[in-house]
Design an enzyme around this catalytic site. Structure first.
Site, PDB file in Angstrom:
ATOM      1  N   ASN A  11       0.874  -1.168   0.000  1.00  0.00           N
ATOM      2  CA  ASN A  11       0.000   0.000   0.000  1.00  0.00           C
ATOM      3  C   ASN A  11       0.912   1.219   0.000  1.00  0.00           C
ATOM      4  O   ASN A  11       1.473   1.583   1.032  1.00  0.00           O
ATOM      5  CB  ASN A  11      -0.886  -0.047   1.262  1.00  0.00           C
ATOM      6  CG  ASN A  11      -1.816   1.151   1.358  1.00  0.00           C
ATOM      7  OD1 ASN A  11      -1.816   2.031   0.495  1.00  0.00           O
ATOM      8  ND2 ASN A  11      -2.594   1.199   2.426  1.00  0.00           N
ATOM      9  N   ARG A  96      -2.797  -2.077  -3.264  1.00  0.00           N
ATOM     10  CA  ARG A  96      -3.973  -1.233  -3.070  1.00  0.00           C
ATOM     11  C   ARG A  96      -3.888  -0.081  -4.072  1.00  0.00           C
ATOM     12  O   ARG A  96      -2.869   0.620  -4.125  1.00  0.00           O
ATOM     13  CB  ARG A  96      -3.964  -0.673  -1.651  1.00  0.00           C
ATOM     14  CG  ARG A  96      -5.143   0.201  -1.390  1.00  0.00           C
ATOM     15  CD  ARG A  96      -5.105   0.750  -0.011  1.00  0.00           C
ATOM     16  NE  ARG A  96      -6.332   1.456   0.271  1.00  0.00           N
ATOM     17  CZ  ARG A  96      -6.605   1.994   1.430  1.00  0.00           C
ATOM     18  NH1 ARG A  96      -5.744   1.895   2.414  1.00  0.00           N
ATOM     19  NH2 ARG A  96      -7.734   2.622   1.625  1.00  0.00           N
ATOM     20  N   HIS A 184     -12.454   3.712   0.055  1.00  0.00           N
ATOM     21  CA  HIS A 184     -12.411   2.754   1.183  1.00  0.00           C
ATOM     22  C   HIS A 184     -13.150   1.456   0.866  1.00  0.00           C
ATOM     23  O   HIS A 184     -13.608   0.763   1.756  1.00  0.00           O
ATOM     24  CB  HIS A 184     -13.016   3.365   2.481  1.00  0.00           C
ATOM     25  CG  HIS A 184     -12.195   4.465   3.062  1.00  0.00           C
ATOM     26  ND1 HIS A 184     -12.743   5.655   3.490  1.00  0.00           N
ATOM     27  CD2 HIS A 184     -10.878   4.569   3.304  1.00  0.00           C
ATOM     28  CE1 HIS A 184     -11.786   6.441   3.959  1.00  0.00           C
ATOM     29  NE2 HIS A 184     -10.644   5.807   3.858  1.00  0.00           N
ATOM     30  N   ARG A 244      -8.516  16.640   6.112  1.00  0.00           N
ATOM     31  CA  ARG A 244      -9.358  16.948   4.940  1.00  0.00           C
ATOM     32  C   ARG A 244     -10.705  17.492   5.408  1.00  0.00           C
ATOM     33  O   ARG A 244     -11.247  17.050   6.420  1.00  0.00           O
ATOM     34  CB  ARG A 244      -9.575  15.693   4.098  1.00  0.00           C
ATOM     35  CG  ARG A 244      -8.381  15.309   3.272  1.00  0.00           C
ATOM     36  CD  ARG A 244      -8.592  14.004   2.553  1.00  0.00           C
ATOM     37  NE  ARG A 244      -7.863  12.917   3.172  1.00  0.00           N
ATOM     38  CZ  ARG A 244      -8.096  11.621   2.956  1.00  0.00           C
ATOM     39  NH1 ARG A 244      -9.060  11.264   2.142  1.00  0.00           N
ATOM     40  NH2 ARG A 244      -7.376  10.703   3.558  1.00  0.00           N
ATOM     41  N   GLU A 382      -7.967  -4.387   5.476  1.00  0.00           N
ATOM     42  CA  GLU A 382      -7.859  -4.191   4.026  1.00  0.00           C
ATOM     43  C   GLU A 382      -6.788  -5.104   3.428  1.00  0.00           C
ATOM     44  O   GLU A 382      -6.924  -5.581   2.300  1.00  0.00           O
ATOM     45  CB  GLU A 382      -7.541  -2.718   3.731  1.00  0.00           C
ATOM     46  CG  GLU A 382      -8.754  -1.835   4.002  1.00  0.00           C
ATOM     47  CD  GLU A 382      -8.395  -0.431   4.444  1.00  0.00           C
ATOM     48  OE1 GLU A 382      -7.652  -0.302   5.450  1.00  0.00           O
ATOM     49  OE2 GLU A 382      -8.848   0.531   3.804  1.00  0.00           O
TER      50      GLU A 382
END
Ligand code: ADP
Length: 421
Positions: A11, A96, A184, A244, A382
């Site tokens: 990732n 990913r 996600h 964010r 994940e």
């Protein structure tokens, strides 16, 4: 003789490379063996690896010049894995990838052609996609025999109804790909599968999953499929995050440009790196730090976060015509009883209620007795999802994979209005 077949999961971000190794054990189960990351890529890179019990296995540091060289850093990880896991044969690498655009709704074998297609999606995720692609190229050059698979964060949302994916913008922009993709997805897919395995009675349920971490989003999942989500064209949309902003009136951007003379780079920095929990609190992007602080601005940031999360859950319940279960996952969702309680309190009118003791004691089912909506805490994984997809795709074989893709996937923008998102 290597005794185990394992999958390497990568990732890659702008300044970090997270890696983990998952080993195939009996019955096609996967077991996490170790993981770690290189952080500070581009400045002063450092390496840390931990075993499955999170005990530190190794550390390393590089000087400023070496820290620029991604090839060298990735080669170090592979060499280190070779010595740390002498009994494991890495049979594939799963990556990913933040953006699969409109085309990719399932994992894909990485080929030179695929790399070109993913490169074309860089404008849709300029801050993430180039970094996701870099280790694929390096590995393809250094280990051409190693099969590689791309797993997309957008894929789980690809079958949403067209109206959930569309913005009310002129049609030519939709046709060009300006639409809501959602992110996600690997986390939502893993959590949905776990929920289905643990609660077969919820197979057709209307579930809202709150992935609340440093990056946060919330998704409506009906009968195991994503039907609406808080993030949109980019990972800026939806609820406020660490740095964010989440959704803002687009008029704010016009104001910043026209009245404050701000340019694109400055606005991007403001929205991605100086807003969210950090911007509101003026203190930190870290929820734990804010919760432990006495500062009124830290409290305001937490309150705004919970308000916006609750509002998003309610909106997503509306997208499904009701709510049967609410699930919390990721760093904040899994670890903060106070945030879960505060969000759920705001949703009492929907039939959401948590049992304070169960919530505090990290139970899986934290619903209050008699509550109309079940509330669960479910840790995401994940890496496990990526390794599962990667090995499954390799097992399928190329021809079969192509067949499945053609048969299963009707791009949502072809129906009911052709050529829109
Ligand atoms: P990422 O999106 O980078 O994967 P994580 O899912 O690891 O992030 O979540 C990181 C966030 O989780 C941080 O804001 C951190 O403060 C928060 N967090 C972790 N543990 C706790 C805790 N015990 N209480 C409150 N927040 C926590």
């Amino acid at each position: 003789m290597k005794r185990h077949s394992s999958c390497l999961v990568l990732n890659a971000g702008s300044s970090s490379l997270k890696f983990s190794v998952l080993r195939q054990v009996a019955g096609n189960e996967l077991q996490a063996v170790l993981g770690g990351q290189i952080s500070g890529i581009g400045t002063l890179a450092s390496f840390e690896a931990k075993d499955a019990r999170r005990r530190v296995l190794a550390e390393h540091r590089w000087d400023a010049e070496q820290s620029q060289q991604r090839e060298l850093l990735l080669a170090f990880v592979l060499d280190w894995l070779g010595t740390a896991l002498p009994d494991d044969r890495i049979v594939a690498a799963g990556h990913r990838v933040v953006h699969g655009g409109r085309r990719f709704s399932r994992p894909e074998r990485i080929t030179p052609e695929l790399l070109m297609e993913l490169e074309a999606l860089v404008p849709l995720a300029p801050l993430h996609q180039p970094h996701n692609l870099a280790p694929m190229r390096i590995l393809a050059a250094s280990h051409p025999e190693l099969p590689q698979v791309a797993c997309f964060d957008t894929a789980f949302h690809a079958h949403q109804p067209w109206y959930a994916r569309s913005y009310a913008l002129p049609r030519e922009l939709s046709d060009e790909g300006v639409c809501s993709y959602g992110f996600h997805g690997l986390s939502y897919e893993y959590v949905s599968q776990q929920l289905a395995a643990q609660h077969p009675e919820l197979a057709n349920a209307r579930v809202v999953i709150c992935h609340l971490g440093n990056g946060s989003s919330i998704t409506a999942v009906h009968a195991g499929r994503s039907v609406d989500t808080s993030m949109g064209f980019t990972a800026l949309d939806g609820v406020p995050m660490g740095t964010r902003c989440g959704s803002v009136d687009p008029g704010v951007l016009l104001y910043l440009m026209n009245e404050k003379g701000m340019g694109a780079a400055e606005i991007e920095d403001l929205l991605y790196r100086r807003s969210g929990l950090l911007g509101v609190s003026g203190l930190s992007n870290d929820m734990k730090v804010l919760q432990e602080s006495d500062s009124p601005d830290a409290r305001r940031a937490v309150e705004l976060f919970c308000f916006r999360c609750a509002k998003e859950v309610a909106a997503l319940a509306g997208s499904m015509g009701g709510l049967d279960a609410l699930v919390f996952t990721a760093g904040i969702g899994e670890n903060s009883p106070a945030i879960r309680a505060e969000i759920c309190e705001r949703l009492a009118w929907l039939g959401v209620a948590v049992d304070p003791e169960a919530n505090q004691s990290r139970a899986h089912d934290i619903s209050a007795a008699q509550a109309r909506v079940s509330v669960f805490v479910l840790p995401t994984n994940e890496e496990m999802m990526i390794a599962t997809h990667t090995l499954a795709l390799l097992a399928e074989g190329e021809d079969e994979a192509e067949l499945v893709r053609r048969e299963e996937y009707t791009p949502c923008w072809t129906a009911p209005i052709p050529a829109t998102c």
